[in-house]
Scaffold this motif. Structure first.
Motif, PDB file in Angstrom:
ATOM      1  N   LYS A   3      20.394  28.132  39.737  1.00  0.00           N
ATOM      2  CA  LYS A   3      19.316  27.778  40.676  1.00  0.00           C
ATOM      3  C   LYS A   3      17.963  28.197  40.114  1.00  0.00           C
ATOM      4  CE  LYS A   3      17.449  29.249  45.139  1.00  0.00           C
ATOM      5  NZ  LYS A   3      17.692  30.114  46.328  1.00  0.00           N
ATOM      6  N   LEU A   4      17.888  29.424  39.599  1.00  0.00           N
ATOM      7  CA  LEU A   4      16.619  29.929  39.080  1.00  0.00           C
ATOM      8  C   LEU A   4      16.177  29.160  37.835  1.00  0.00           C
ATOM      9  CD1 LEU A   4      16.761  33.809  39.437  1.00  0.00           C
ATOM     10  CD2 LEU A   4      15.678  32.131  40.916  1.00  0.00           C
ATOM     11  N   LEU A   5      17.114  28.895  36.937  1.00  0.00           N
ATOM     12  CA  LEU A   5      16.752  28.195  35.708  1.00  0.00           C
ATOM     13  C   LEU A   5      16.285  26.776  35.998  1.00  0.00           C
ATOM     14  CD1 LEU A   5      19.396  29.379  33.081  1.00  0.00           C
ATOM     15  CD2 LEU A   5      17.072  30.197  33.464  1.00  0.00           C
ATOM     16  N   GLY A   6      16.886  26.136  37.002  1.00  0.00           N
ATOM     17  CA  GLY A   6      16.429  24.801  37.380  1.00  0.00           C
ATOM     18  C   GLY A   6      14.993  24.830  37.888  1.00  0.00           C
ATOM     19  N   MET A   7      14.669  25.817  38.712  1.00  0.00           N
ATOM     20  CA  MET A   7      13.319  25.986  39.235  1.00  0.00           C
ATOM     21  C   MET A   7      12.338  26.317  38.112  1.00  0.00           C
ATOM     22  SD  MET A   7      12.055  28.796  42.080  1.00  0.00           S
ATOM     23  CE  MET A   7      13.437  28.396  43.144  1.00  0.00           C
ATOM     24  N   TYR A   8      12.784  27.190  37.216  1.00  0.00           N
ATOM     25  CA  TYR A   8      11.959  27.659  36.100  1.00  0.00           C
ATOM     26  C   TYR A   8      11.686  26.541  35.105  1.00  0.00           C
ATOM     27  CZ  TYR A   8      10.625  31.118  32.474  1.00  0.00           C
ATOM     28  OH  TYR A   8       9.979  31.865  31.534  1.00  0.00           O
ATOM     29  N   GLU A  43      10.309  30.480  47.757  1.00  0.00           N
ATOM     30  CA  GLU A  43      11.697  30.556  47.297  1.00  0.00           C
ATOM     31  C   GLU A  43      11.846  31.396  46.034  1.00  0.00           C
ATOM     32  OE1 GLU A  43      10.007  27.891  47.953  1.00  0.00           O
ATOM     33  OE2 GLU A  43      11.004  26.872  49.639  1.00  0.00           O
ATOM     34  N   ALA A  44      10.773  31.512  45.248  1.00  0.00           N
ATOM     35  CA  ALA A  44      10.838  32.251  43.989  1.00  0.00           C
ATOM     36  C   ALA A  44      10.497  33.726  44.141  1.00  0.00           C
ATOM     37  CB  ALA A  44       9.888  31.612  42.974  1.00  0.00           C
ATOM     38  N   GLN A  45       9.827  34.097  45.210  1.00  0.00           N
ATOM     39  CA  GLN A  45       9.295  35.466  45.350  1.00  0.00           C
ATOM     40  C   GLN A  45      10.352  36.566  45.273  1.00  0.00           C
ATOM     41  OE1 GLN A  45       6.766  35.492  48.829  1.00  0.00           O
ATOM     42  NE2 GLN A  45       5.327  34.023  47.941  1.00  0.00           N
ATOM     43  N   PRO A  46      11.570  36.371  45.808  1.00  0.00           N
ATOM     44  CA  PRO A  46      12.557  37.454  45.684  1.00  0.00           C
ATOM     45  C   PRO A  46      13.044  37.680  44.255  1.00  0.00           C
ATOM     46  CG  PRO A  46      13.125  35.942  47.466  1.00  0.00           C
ATOM     47  CD  PRO A  46      12.071  35.274  46.656  1.00  0.00           C
ATOM     48  N   SER A  58      11.551  23.317  35.615  1.00  0.00           N
ATOM     49  CA  SER A  58      10.688  22.283  36.174  1.00  0.00           C
ATOM     50  C   SER A  58       9.300  22.799  36.547  1.00  0.00           C
ATOM     51  CB  SER A  58      11.339  21.666  37.412  1.00  0.00           C
ATOM     52  OG  SER A  58      11.504  22.649  38.425  1.00  0.00           O
ATOM     53  N   GLY A  59       9.106  24.115  36.498  1.00  0.00           N
ATOM     54  CA  GLY A  59       7.818  24.689  36.866  1.00  0.00           C
ATOM     55  C   GLY A  59       7.583  24.777  38.359  1.00  0.00           C
ATOM     56  N   LYS A  60       8.635  24.647  39.157  1.00  0.00           N
ATOM     57  CA  LYS A  60       8.475  24.640  40.608  1.00  0.00           C
ATOM     58  C   LYS A  60       8.432  26.037  41.211  1.00  0.00           C
ATOM     59  CE  LYS A  60      10.607  20.095  41.188  1.00  0.00           C
ATOM     60  NZ  LYS A  60      11.735  19.320  41.765  1.00  0.00           N
ATOM     61  N   HIS A  61       8.501  27.063  40.388  1.00  0.00           N
ATOM     62  CA  HIS A  61       8.462  28.439  40.887  1.00  0.00           C
ATOM     63  C   HIS A  61       7.044  28.924  41.168  1.00  0.00           C
ATOM     64  CE1 HIS A  61       7.914  28.501  36.566  1.00  0.00           C
ATOM     65  NE2 HIS A  61       7.420  29.719  36.627  1.00  0.00           N
ATOM     66  N   GLY A 106      10.867  26.594  24.640  1.00  0.00           N
ATOM     67  CA  GLY A 106      12.298  26.317  24.709  1.00  0.00           C
ATOM     68  C   GLY A 106      12.626  24.847  24.857  1.00  0.00           C
ATOM     69  N   GLY A 107      11.763  23.969  24.327  1.00  0.00           N
ATOM     70  CA  GLY A 107      12.040  22.544  24.414  1.00  0.00           C
ATOM     71  C   GLY A 107      11.706  21.935  25.756  1.00  0.00           C
ATOM     72  N   GLY A 108      10.764  22.536  26.497  1.00  0.00           N
ATOM     73  CA  GLY A 108      10.313  21.924  27.740  1.00  0.00           C
ATOM     74  C   GLY A 108      10.455  22.775  28.983  1.00  0.00           C
ATOM     75  N   PHE A 109      10.875  24.053  28.877  1.00  0.00           N
ATOM     76  CA  PHE A 109      10.914  24.938  30.041  1.00  0.00           C
ATOM     77  C   PHE A 109       9.483  25.250  30.453  1.00  0.00           C
ATOM     78  CE2 PHE A 109      15.327  25.391  29.229  1.00  0.00           C
ATOM     79  CZ  PHE A 109      15.892  25.893  30.399  1.00  0.00           C
ATOM     80  N   CYS A 110       9.109  24.870  31.667  1.00  0.00           N
ATOM     81  CA  CYS A 110       7.731  25.019  32.133  1.00  0.00           C
ATOM     82  C   CYS A 110       7.560  26.393  32.779  1.00  0.00           C
ATOM     83  CB  CYS A 110       7.379  23.906  33.117  1.00  0.00           C
ATOM     84  SG  CYS A 110       5.613  23.790  33.452  1.00  0.00           S
TER      85      CYS A 110
END
Length: 333
Positions: A241-246, A260-263, A248-251, A210-214
């Motif tokens: 919030k989720l898309l920002g985390m997704y 923070e991602a587990q729920p 950047s690969g921070k999930h 998707g052009g850089g979604f990690c």
């Protein structure tokens, strides 16, 4: 050994055929390649790179010759050539990133490394896993849900005057967020079957799409596993919030979902994945290496080390060093 360059003039914002042939000729001369040792061809229609790659790979095998294919285009052009060369052990495929997304290379290195023709010709082949999907062969990620719906909706907005790539992408996001959010999807992952109200999912061999979604920040394309991420259905307020985390690969860190991602996320490692919508709302939109289609079911089967790809010298050396270190660690254990 013969080297084939396949140039897609319609990929990206500029026509690579205007200047790239001269650059290839200069790089080939610096690498000591005789004019008869390489060929430059320009694709003219969808699927042409696959046809040219298949014909060249077949001819090279008959001649007992090694073949290198470099595609100048985006992930779609690379995927076409990889598909055409599939099954030919004498052939490896590399990419020169002239497309709009160029997600394949992000697993291995930088765009600058892959644009360096000298580094490309000095690099080498490596074997990676591939995904045999119901949408076709894929080297990177097969996804379904909101992200695929956004990508599927972009072309119609691009037809609007003065509506370029980013604007078309933004309008497609708005359209999807104003519609029905989430699908009830049934998954079967290595024999485990369950249903989830989900926003989207990604079955990953590579790391980004998707052009850089990690989506899969720790995916290894040659480890014999698929990384599967499912994002549960959430409110519109939580999506950003989720898309920002997704993105950047921070999930996902150190082999597991962060707290923070587990729920919101479900994670699995798998060899085989199938999914289908079970909410009675018709097909689900899915994508594999940038190609989007509505489909009743998505099936993904891992093909271990079935792909031969070319990496530019810095990426090739990192890849080889990492595998050597992993091998040494496994022996010591």
């Amino acid at each position: 050994m013969h080297t084939l360059f396949l140039l897609n003039p319609t990929a990206g914002k500029t026509d690579c055929t205007r200047t790239l042939p001269q650059q290839i000729e200069a790089a080939a001369a610096r690498a000591g390649l005789a004019p008869e040792a390489y060929t430059i061809q320009v694709t003219t229609h969808a699927g042409h790179a696959r046809e040219l790659a298949n014909a060249a790979a077949r001819q090279a095998r008959q001649a007992g010759e090694t073949l290198r294919i470099y595609t100048a285009g985006g992930d779609g052009t690379f995927n076409e050539a990889l598909t055409g060369a599939y099954g030919y052990e004498n052939t490896a495929v590399g990419c020169l990133p002239f497309g709009s997304g160029n997600d394949f290379l992000r697993t291995f290195g930088t765009k600058e490394e892959f644009l360096d023709l000298d580094a490309q010709l000095a690099g080498g082949p490596v074997s990676i896993d591939l995904m045999d999907t119901s949408l076709g062969l894929s080297a990177t990620i097969c996804a379904a849900g909101l992200d695929a719906q956004v990508a599927y909706g972009i072309p119609k907005f691009r037809r609007i005057p003065l509506c370029g790539g980013e604007m078309a992408y933004a309008l497609s996001i708005v359209e999807q967020l104003c519609g029905h959010i989430g699908r009830r999807v049934e998954y079967t992952i290595d024999g485990e079957t369950f249903a989830v109200d989900c926003l989207m999912c990604a079955v990953c061999n590579g790391r980004t799409y998707g052009g850089g979604f990690c989506a899969a920040p720790e995916a290894q394309p040659d480890d014999g596993w698929l990384d599967v991420y499912i994002i549960r259905k959430v409110s519109r307020l939580t999506i950003a919030k989720l898309l920002g985390m997704y993105k950047s690969g921070k999930h996902f860190q150190h082999g597991q979902l962060v707290k923070e991602a587990q729920p919101y996320f479900i994670y699995r490692r798998a060899k085989q994945v199938t999914l289908r919508a079970v909410d009675g709302r018709g097909p689900i939109v899915a994508t594999a290496d940038g190609e989007c289609v509505p489909t009743e079911q998505v099936a993904v089967q891992l093909r271990p080390l079935a792909g031969r790809i070319l990496l530019p010298k810095p990426a090739f050396e990192r890849f080889a060093a990492q595998r050597q270190a992993e091998s040494a660690n496994s022996i010591s254990l």
